[in-house]
Design a protein around this motif. Structure first.
Motif, PDB file in Angstrom:
ATOM      1  N   GLU A  93       0.886  -1.173   0.037  1.00  0.00           N
ATOM      2  CA  GLU A  93      -0.041   0.312  -0.058  1.00  0.00           C
ATOM      3  C   GLU A  93       0.879   1.324  -0.096  1.00  0.00           C
ATOM      4  N   THR A  94       0.629   2.174  -0.965  1.00  0.00           N
ATOM      5  CA  THR A  94       1.327   3.304  -0.997  1.00  0.00           C
ATOM      6  C   THR A  94       0.827   4.244  -0.059  1.00  0.00           C
ATOM      7  N   GLN A  95       1.606   5.026   0.737  1.00  0.00           N
ATOM      8  CA  GLN A  95       1.265   6.059   1.734  1.00  0.00           C
ATOM      9  C   GLN A  95       2.372   7.202   1.516  1.00  0.00           C
ATOM     10  N   LEU A  96       1.824   8.276   1.804  1.00  0.00           N
ATOM     11  CA  LEU A  96       2.719   9.611   1.820  1.00  0.00           C
ATOM     12  C   LEU A  96       2.376  10.229   3.046  1.00  0.00           C
ATOM     13  N   VAL A  97       3.478  10.632   3.834  1.00  0.00           N
ATOM     14  CA  VAL A  97       3.462  11.437   5.153  1.00  0.00           C
ATOM     15  C   VAL A  97       4.124  12.589   5.081  1.00  0.00           C
ATOM     16  N   GLU A  98       3.465  13.649   5.203  1.00  0.00           N
ATOM     17  CA  GLU A  98       4.129  15.142   5.413  1.00  0.00           C
ATOM     18  C   GLU A  98       4.366  15.472   6.778  1.00  0.00           C
ATOM     19  N   ALA A 100       5.649  34.294   3.658  1.00  0.00           N
ATOM     20  CA  ALA A 100       4.740  35.438   3.827  1.00  0.00           C
ATOM     21  C   ALA A 100       3.557  34.853   4.259  1.00  0.00           C
ATOM     22  N   PRO A 101       2.700  35.821   4.945  1.00  0.00           N
ATOM     23  CA  PRO A 101       1.386  35.148   5.383  1.00  0.00           C
ATOM     24  C   PRO A 101       0.260  34.472   4.242  1.00  0.00           C
ATOM     25  N   GLU A 102       0.664  34.942   3.007  1.00  0.00           N
ATOM     26  CA  GLU A 102       0.015  34.275   1.798  1.00  0.00           C
ATOM     27  C   GLU A 102       0.516  32.922   1.816  1.00  0.00           C
ATOM     28  N   ASP A 103       1.546  32.534   2.511  1.00  0.00           N
ATOM     29  CA  ASP A 103       1.684  31.034   2.374  1.00  0.00           C
ATOM     30  C   ASP A 103       0.949  30.310   3.328  1.00  0.00           C
ATOM     31  N   THR A 104       0.283  30.905   4.148  1.00  0.00           N
ATOM     32  CA  THR A 104      -0.471  29.894   4.960  1.00  0.00           C
ATOM     33  C   THR A 104      -1.349  29.138   4.347  1.00  0.00           C
ATOM     34  N   ALA A 105      -1.408  27.628   4.488  1.00  0.00           N
ATOM     35  CA  ALA A 105      -2.001  26.877   3.913  1.00  0.00           C
ATOM     36  C   ALA A 105      -1.847  25.618   4.560  1.00  0.00           C
ATOM     37  N   VAL A 106      -2.376  24.583   4.107  1.00  0.00           N
ATOM     38  CA  VAL A 106      -2.255  22.967   4.413  1.00  0.00           C
ATOM     39  C   VAL A 106      -1.298  22.471   3.090  1.00  0.00           C
ATOM     40  N   TYR A 107      -0.358  21.921   3.086  1.00  0.00           N
ATOM     41  CA  TYR A 107       0.375  21.633   2.491  1.00  0.00           C
ATOM     42  C   TYR A 107       0.588  20.018   1.938  1.00  0.00           C
ATOM     43  N   TYR A 108       0.477  19.574   0.842  1.00  0.00           N
ATOM     44  CA  TYR A 108       0.145  18.448   0.540  1.00  0.00           C
ATOM     45  C   TYR A 108       1.166  17.720  -0.413  1.00  0.00           C
ATOM     46  N   CYS A 109       1.585  16.577  -0.187  1.00  0.00           N
ATOM     47  CA  CYS A 109       2.513  15.965  -1.140  1.00  0.00           C
ATOM     48  C   CYS A 109       1.816  14.861  -2.060  1.00  0.00           C
ATOM     49  N   VAL A 110       1.764  14.687  -3.350  1.00  0.00           N
ATOM     50  CA  VAL A 110       1.085  13.647  -4.095  1.00  0.00           C
ATOM     51  C   VAL A 110       2.019  13.059  -4.932  1.00  0.00           C
ATOM     52  N   TYR A 142     -11.027  21.136  -4.136  1.00  0.00           N
ATOM     53  CA  TYR A 142     -10.257  20.660  -2.686  1.00  0.00           C
ATOM     54  C   TYR A 142      -9.197  19.725  -3.040  1.00  0.00           C
ATOM     55  N   CYS A 143      -8.189  19.903  -2.045  1.00  0.00           N
ATOM     56  CA  CYS A 143      -6.943  18.697  -2.135  1.00  0.00           C
ATOM     57  C   CYS A 143      -7.631  17.642  -1.306  1.00  0.00           C
ATOM     58  N   PRO A 144      -7.555  16.657  -2.095  1.00  0.00           N
ATOM     59  CA  PRO A 144      -7.869  15.075  -1.504  1.00  0.00           C
ATOM     60  C   PRO A 144      -6.954  14.508  -0.725  1.00  0.00           C
ATOM     61  N   THR A 145      -7.200  13.621  -0.030  1.00  0.00           N
ATOM     62  CA  THR A 145      -6.178  12.764   0.935  1.00  0.00           C
ATOM     63  C   THR A 145      -6.457  11.240   0.557  1.00  0.00           C
ATOM     64  N   GLY A 146      -5.308  10.494   0.808  1.00  0.00           N
ATOM     65  CA  GLY A 146      -5.187   9.096   0.690  1.00  0.00           C
ATOM     66  C   GLY A 146      -5.287   8.628  -0.674  1.00  0.00           C
ATOM     67  N   ALA A 147      -5.815   7.640  -1.418  1.00  0.00           N
ATOM     68  CA  ALA A 147      -5.483   7.001  -2.275  1.00  0.00           C
ATOM     69  C   ALA A 147      -6.927   7.320  -3.302  1.00  0.00           C
ATOM     70  N   THR A 148      -6.474   8.131  -4.520  1.00  0.00           N
ATOM     71  CA  THR A 148      -7.411   8.674  -5.385  1.00  0.00           C
ATOM     72  C   THR A 148      -6.967   8.289  -6.831  1.00  0.00           C
ATOM     73  N   SER A 149      -8.023   8.614  -7.705  1.00  0.00           N
ATOM     74  CA  SER A 149      -7.691   8.264  -9.144  1.00  0.00           C
ATOM     75  C   SER A 149      -6.892   9.167  -9.713  1.00  0.00           C
ATOM     76  N   GLY A 203      -0.980  12.644   0.628  1.00  0.00           N
ATOM     77  CA  GLY A 203      -0.805  12.718   2.068  1.00  0.00           C
ATOM     78  C   GLY A 203      -1.818  13.474   2.933  1.00  0.00           C
ATOM     79  N   GLN A 204      -1.705  13.324   3.963  1.00  0.00           N
ATOM     80  CA  GLN A 204      -2.813  13.816   4.932  1.00  0.00           C
ATOM     81  C   GLN A 204      -2.722  15.414   5.065  1.00  0.00           C
ATOM     82  N   GLY A 205      -1.424  16.122   4.531  1.00  0.00           N
ATOM     83  CA  GLY A 205      -1.208  17.447   4.847  1.00  0.00           C
ATOM     84  C   GLY A 205      -0.589  18.006   5.941  1.00  0.00           C
ATOM     85  N   THR A 206       0.064  18.889   5.863  1.00  0.00           N
ATOM     86  CA  THR A 206       0.742  19.443   7.009  1.00  0.00           C
ATOM     87  C   THR A 206       0.369  20.913   6.859  1.00  0.00           C
TER      88      THR A 206
END
Length: 130
Positions: free
Chosen positions: A1-6, A86-96, A109-116, A121-124
């Protein structure tokens, strides 16, 4: 199972530097690409960086010159070095993780987990505030 963790997110001040990590398991880097996206509150899922087929990396205009993506194939880890945030960089960051030369289009919306459209990842959370 492929998983990514940020990891590596947090609260920082404007002008600070931060390095995000994305550890992949169950995947082969040789035939994969790893992209970075982010989700601002109330905004759509935004592409931050993606590898190009010529070996270079595309960066969004808003981060070009400040952010740098890199990867350690032996450790199966990808990094996003964020400088002069900068404040504009405030966000949840995801790797894919996707197949080679495959750029996902997630929509609002940024999804999480295994998608098409790849393994997400779950985001940080990164918060830039004084």
């Amino acid at each position: 199972e492929t998983q990514l963790v940020e990891s590596g997110g947090g609260l920082v001040q404007p002008g600070d530097s931060l390095r995000l990590s994305c550890a992949a398991s169950g995947a082969t880097f040789d035939d994969s690409d790893i992209h970075w996206f982010r989700q601002h509150p109330g905004n759509e899922c935004e592409l931050v960086s993606t590898p190009r087929s010529d070996g270079t990396t595309y960066y969004a205009d808003s981060v070009r010159g400040r952010f740098t993506a890199s990867q350690d194939n032996a450790e199966k880890t990808v990094y996003l070095e964020m400088n002069n945030v900068a404040p504009e960089d405030t966000a949840v960051y995801y790797c894919v993780l996707t197949g080679r030369d495959s750029l996902p289009f997630p929509g609002d919306y940024c999804p999480t987990g295994a998608t098409s459209i790849g393994y997400w990842g779950q985001g940080t959370q990164v918060t830039v505030s004084s």
